[in-house]
Design a protein around this motif. Structure first.
Motif, PDB file in Angstrom:
ATOM      1  N   UNK A 188     -18.016 -15.394  12.857  1.00  0.00           N
ATOM      2  CA  UNK A 188     -17.437 -14.179  13.351  1.00  0.00           C
ATOM      3  C   UNK A 188     -17.084 -13.225  12.086  1.00  0.00           C
ATOM      4  N   UNK A 189     -17.515 -11.904  12.089  1.00  0.00           N
ATOM      5  CA  UNK A 189     -17.312 -10.877  11.172  1.00  0.00           C
ATOM      6  C   UNK A 189     -16.234 -10.285  11.392  1.00  0.00           C
ATOM      7  N   UNK A 190     -14.931 -10.334  10.460  1.00  0.00           N
ATOM      8  CA  UNK A 190     -13.957  -9.418  10.733  1.00  0.00           C
ATOM      9  C   UNK A 190     -14.110  -8.409   9.499  1.00  0.00           C
ATOM     10  N   UNK A 191     -13.758  -7.053   9.931  1.00  0.00           N
ATOM     11  CA  UNK A 191     -14.094  -5.844   9.092  1.00  0.00           C
ATOM     12  C   UNK A 191     -12.807  -5.127   8.707  1.00  0.00           C
ATOM     13  N   UNK A 192     -12.531  -4.602   7.797  1.00  0.00           N
ATOM     14  CA  UNK A 192     -11.407  -3.683   7.382  1.00  0.00           C
ATOM     15  C   UNK A 192     -12.090  -2.490   6.936  1.00  0.00           C
ATOM     16  N   UNK A 193     -11.707  -1.093   7.338  1.00  0.00           N
ATOM     17  CA  UNK A 193     -12.355  -0.053   6.705  1.00  0.00           C
ATOM     18  C   UNK A 193     -11.025   0.771   6.228  1.00  0.00           C
ATOM     19  N   UNK A 194     -10.962   0.538   4.997  1.00  0.00           N
ATOM     20  CA  UNK A 194      -9.779   1.255   4.232  1.00  0.00           C
ATOM     21  C   UNK A 194      -9.904   1.613   2.893  1.00  0.00           C
ATOM     22  N   UNK A 195      -9.292   2.744   2.655  1.00  0.00           N
ATOM     23  CA  UNK A 195      -9.161   2.898   1.161  1.00  0.00           C
ATOM     24  C   UNK A 195      -8.490   1.723   0.230  1.00  0.00           C
ATOM     25  N   UNK A 196      -9.017   1.280  -0.809  1.00  0.00           N
ATOM     26  CA  UNK A 196      -8.292   0.290  -1.467  1.00  0.00           C
ATOM     27  C   UNK A 196      -7.124   0.502  -2.048  1.00  0.00           C
ATOM     28  N   UNK A 197      -6.001   0.226  -1.516  1.00  0.00           N
ATOM     29  CA  UNK A 197      -4.820   0.759  -2.013  1.00  0.00           C
ATOM     30  C   UNK A 197      -3.794  -0.118  -1.324  1.00  0.00           C
TER      31      UNK A 197
END
Length: 365
Positions: A188-197
């Motif tokens: 199962x792949x969990x993905x976060x799409x965020x600016x690294x901050x």
């Protein structure tokens, strides 16, 4: 009509307001965009807009730099003579709107989020509220992206008579089609799409990758997003270490996130505050269940327990618990949550709603 757009980030304008800009040009309007120079400006030029490269410090308040920005906006509006000015993000909403007000040019502002400085309270928050009060007083319209932000501002006497509520930036449902839920045979792949901050919850997400990924070989953590440069030193080595351990796959910045999102099973968004999260809108449009902070700007984008799960913001254990609850569901349950999320987006967050709201305001001119 000549439309001048003031914003602080070219890629944000392109990703979330491209269709709006294209609609202006299609109707014969001339569009000029003032934005700090970076490689993303070429994308905007490709739409047929004119770019005015404008130095802008996105973070912090340096009086000398901010006065210079205000004077730049004054000179720009005098020179360009637009029929309307559109402003996005904090400094354009304050200094750009103030310049337009002084020069008696109609302007429409969009509060995409209150930002850390206001959220944290204190003297700086009071100063910013007073500045907003002055700059937005004569706006033709002040658009907000969630009710909490609008209520907060109106309680402080801002935009009491000229406010409007938008469904964030909306979603292009054609460019973000529903994607079938992928096989879980390889995990199962969990993905976060965020600016690294920090304020995007990167610390909580990296911790979850270490704790949950380290004890579950079938759970894979992935991350898309560029570094916020003044926080790069905090997180770059952590990310590299997790990659070496096989606990994280880091893509860096991607112009198009949709293909990666389509291969993922769950989208995680641990942000501390949002205007309205475009990532969560796009995740639901794709048909993926979401795990998101229980803050305004996130919780409006999904139905808790139906198409996603909310967890306490700024809490590492809360995120880990939410991930475990999602993993405890069956594949069919996760897939069904994604389908319900897509339906919710279709009903409430079509990007055409935003385009039509701006067209209506331009029509009033």
């Amino acid at each position: 009509m000549k439309i001048l757009i003031l914003t602080n980030y070219a890629n944000g304008l392109y990703l979330f307001r491209k269709e709006l800009v294209e609609s202006f040009i299609k109707e014969g309007h001339q569009v000029v965009v003032s934005v700090p120079s970076d490689e993303n400006c070429k994308k905007l030029e490709g739409l047929g807009v004119e770019i005015i490269e404008t130095a802008l410090d996105r973070h912090g308040m340096n009086p000398a730099k901010d006065i210079k920005l205000f004077n730049t906006y004054l000179s720009m509006i005098r020179k360009e003579k637009p029929q309307v000015v559109l402003t996005y993000t904090i400094k354009p909403n304050i200094y750009g709107a103030m310049a337009a007000k002084i020069l008696k040019v109609p302007y429409i502002s969009n509060i995409t989020g209150l930002g850390t400085a206001i959220e944290n309270g204190g003297m700086l928050s009071k100063i910013l509220i007073k500045m907003y009060s002055s700059s937005l007083r004569r706006a033709q319209k002040v658009f907000f992206q969630n009710e909490k932000n609008m209520d907060f501002m109106q309680k402080h006497g801002i935009a009491k008579d000229n406010a409007g509520l938008l469904p964030g930036s909306g979603v292009n449902l054609t460019e973000h089609p529903f994607r079938d839920y992928p096989s879980e045979e390889d995990g199962i792949r969990l993905l976060a799409v965020v600016r690294v901050m920090r304020d995007k919850g990167i610390e909580e997400y990296l911790n979850a990758a270490k704790v949950v990924g380290g004890s579950n070989s079938n759970v894979h953590f992935e991350l898309v997003g560029e570094f916020e440069e003044d926080e790069r030193d905090k997180y770059e080595e952590q990310i590299k270490d997790l990659e070496k351990q096989g606990l994280l796959k880091y893509y860096g910045h991607l112009d198009t996130v949709e293909p990666v999102m389509a291969k993922s099973h769950v989208i995680v968004h641990p942000s501390y505050h949002e205007g309205l999260s475009n990532v969560l809108l796009e995740a639901a449009a794709c048909g993926r269940p979401v795990l998101a902070s229980n803050v305004h700007g996130c919780i409006e984008t999904f139905e808790d327990g139906v198409s996603g799960m909310a967890f306490k913001s700024q809490d590492k254990e809360a995120l880990i618990d939410a991930i475990k609850k999602m993993l405890a569901l069956t594949k069919e349950q996760r897939s069904e949550m994604g389908k319900k999320g897509r339906k919710y987006i279709e009903d409430h967050f079509d990007r055409n709603i935003v385009i039509n709201a701006y067209k209506e305001e331009l029509g009033r001119l």
